[in-house]
Design a protein around this motif. Structure first.
Motif, mmCIF file in Angstrom:
data_model
loop_
_atom_site.group_PDB
_atom_site.id
_atom_site.type_symbol
_atom_site.label_atom_id
_atom_site.label_comp_id
_atom_site.label_asym_id
_atom_site.label_seq_id
_atom_site.Cartn_x
_atom_site.Cartn_y
_atom_site.Cartn_z
ATOM 1 N N ASN A 58 -61.730 47.066 30.262
ATOM 2 C CA ASN A 58 -60.349 46.629 30.070
ATOM 3 C C ASN A 58 -59.691 47.427 28.949
ATOM 4 N N ILE A 59 -58.394 47.461 29.018
ATOM 5 C CA ILE A 59 -57.620 48.296 28.094
ATOM 6 C C ILE A 59 -57.795 47.866 26.644
ATOM 7 N N LYS A 60 -57.776 46.567 26.386
ATOM 8 C CA LYS A 60 -57.795 46.092 24.995
ATOM 9 C C LYS A 60 -59.095 46.411 24.265
ATOM 10 N N SER A 61 -60.237 46.248 24.920
ATOM 11 C CA SER A 61 -61.489 46.444 24.196
ATOM 12 C C SER A 61 -62.117 47.817 24.400
ATOM 13 N N ASN A 62 -61.701 48.565 25.403
ATOM 14 C CA ASN A 62 -62.361 49.830 25.705
ATOM 15 C C ASN A 62 -61.529 51.073 25.406
ATOM 16 N N MET A 63 -60.290 50.887 24.938
ATOM 17 C CA MET A 63 -59.425 52.022 24.645
ATOM 18 C C MET A 63 -58.674 51.781 23.354
ATOM 19 N N PHE A 77 -58.242 57.238 23.204
ATOM 20 C CA PHE A 77 -59.679 57.441 23.160
ATOM 21 C C PHE A 77 -60.357 56.290 23.882
ATOM 22 N N TYR A 78 -61.509 56.584 24.470
ATOM 23 C CA TYR A 78 -62.252 55.621 25.281
ATOM 24 C C TYR A 78 -63.631 55.424 24.670
ATOM 25 N N ASP A 79 -64.103 54.172 24.701
ATOM 26 C CA ASP A 79 -65.380 53.851 24.068
ATOM 27 C C ASP A 79 -66.572 54.230 24.943
ATOM 28 N N LEU A 80 -67.774 54.025 24.397
ATOM 29 C CA LEU A 80 -69.008 54.403 25.086
ATOM 30 C C LEU A 80 -69.139 53.716 26.438
ATOM 31 N N GLU A 81 -68.728 52.469 26.533
ATOM 32 C CA GLU A 81 -68.808 51.757 27.806
ATOM 33 C C GLU A 81 -67.998 52.483 28.885
ATOM 34 N N THR A 82 -66.811 52.945 28.544
ATOM 35 C CA THR A 82 -65.977 53.679 29.488
ATOM 36 C C THR A 82 -66.602 55.026 29.821
ATOM 37 N N ILE A 83 -67.110 55.718 28.818
ATOM 38 C CA ILE A 83 -67.743 57.025 29.021
ATOM 39 C C ILE A 83 -68.937 56.877 29.970
ATOM 40 N N ILE A 84 -69.739 55.840 29.764
ATOM 41 C CA ILE A 84 -70.884 55.590 30.640
ATOM 42 C C ILE A 84 -70.410 55.298 32.058
#
Length: 116
Positions: A58-63, A77-84
């Motif tokens: 989701n946008i709020k917690s992953n970006m 920027f995107y977090d590790l969860e998004t990158i994975i």
């Protein structure tokens, strides 16, 4: 870790990405994911959008938007969860190697931070 930025380099030396560590995760921009996965921007963007639409991220917690010196406006920027998520969707061995590297660095960072 005083400076929360490290350089990730793939085993074959083809990908080299500046990785930002913040809020107990790593952060990459779409442009950095293009470098990491060796795919074009439209592929990365499509996989991020699909993960959002499917509720995987989701946008709020992953970006997050960050100001960087070389940009005239904030960069997402995107977090590790998004990158994975993107790495799995493009079936990238490079994504697996990056996940292992990032996870090990985060463990080191958390351990050192907890005992500093």
């Amino acid at each position: 870790m005083q400076n929360p930025i490290e350089i990730y380099q793939s085993a074959d030396g083809q990908a080299q990405v500046e990785v930002r560590f913040e809020q107990d995760t790593v952060w990459l921009s779409q442009a950095q994911m293009v470098q990491l996965f060796g795919r074009n921007q439209s592929v990365i963007s499509r996989h991020i959008n699909n993960a959002l639409e499917e509720g995987e991220i989701n946008i709020k917690s992953n970006m997050q938007k960050m100001h960087i010196a070389s940009a005239d406006r904030p960069v997402t920027f995107y977090d590790l969860e998004t990158i994975i998520s993107v790495g799995y969707r493009i079936k990238s061995a490079q994504g697996v190697a990056f996940r292992r590297w990032a996870t090990a660095r985060l463990k080191d960072y958390s351990f050192n931070h907890a005992y500093a």
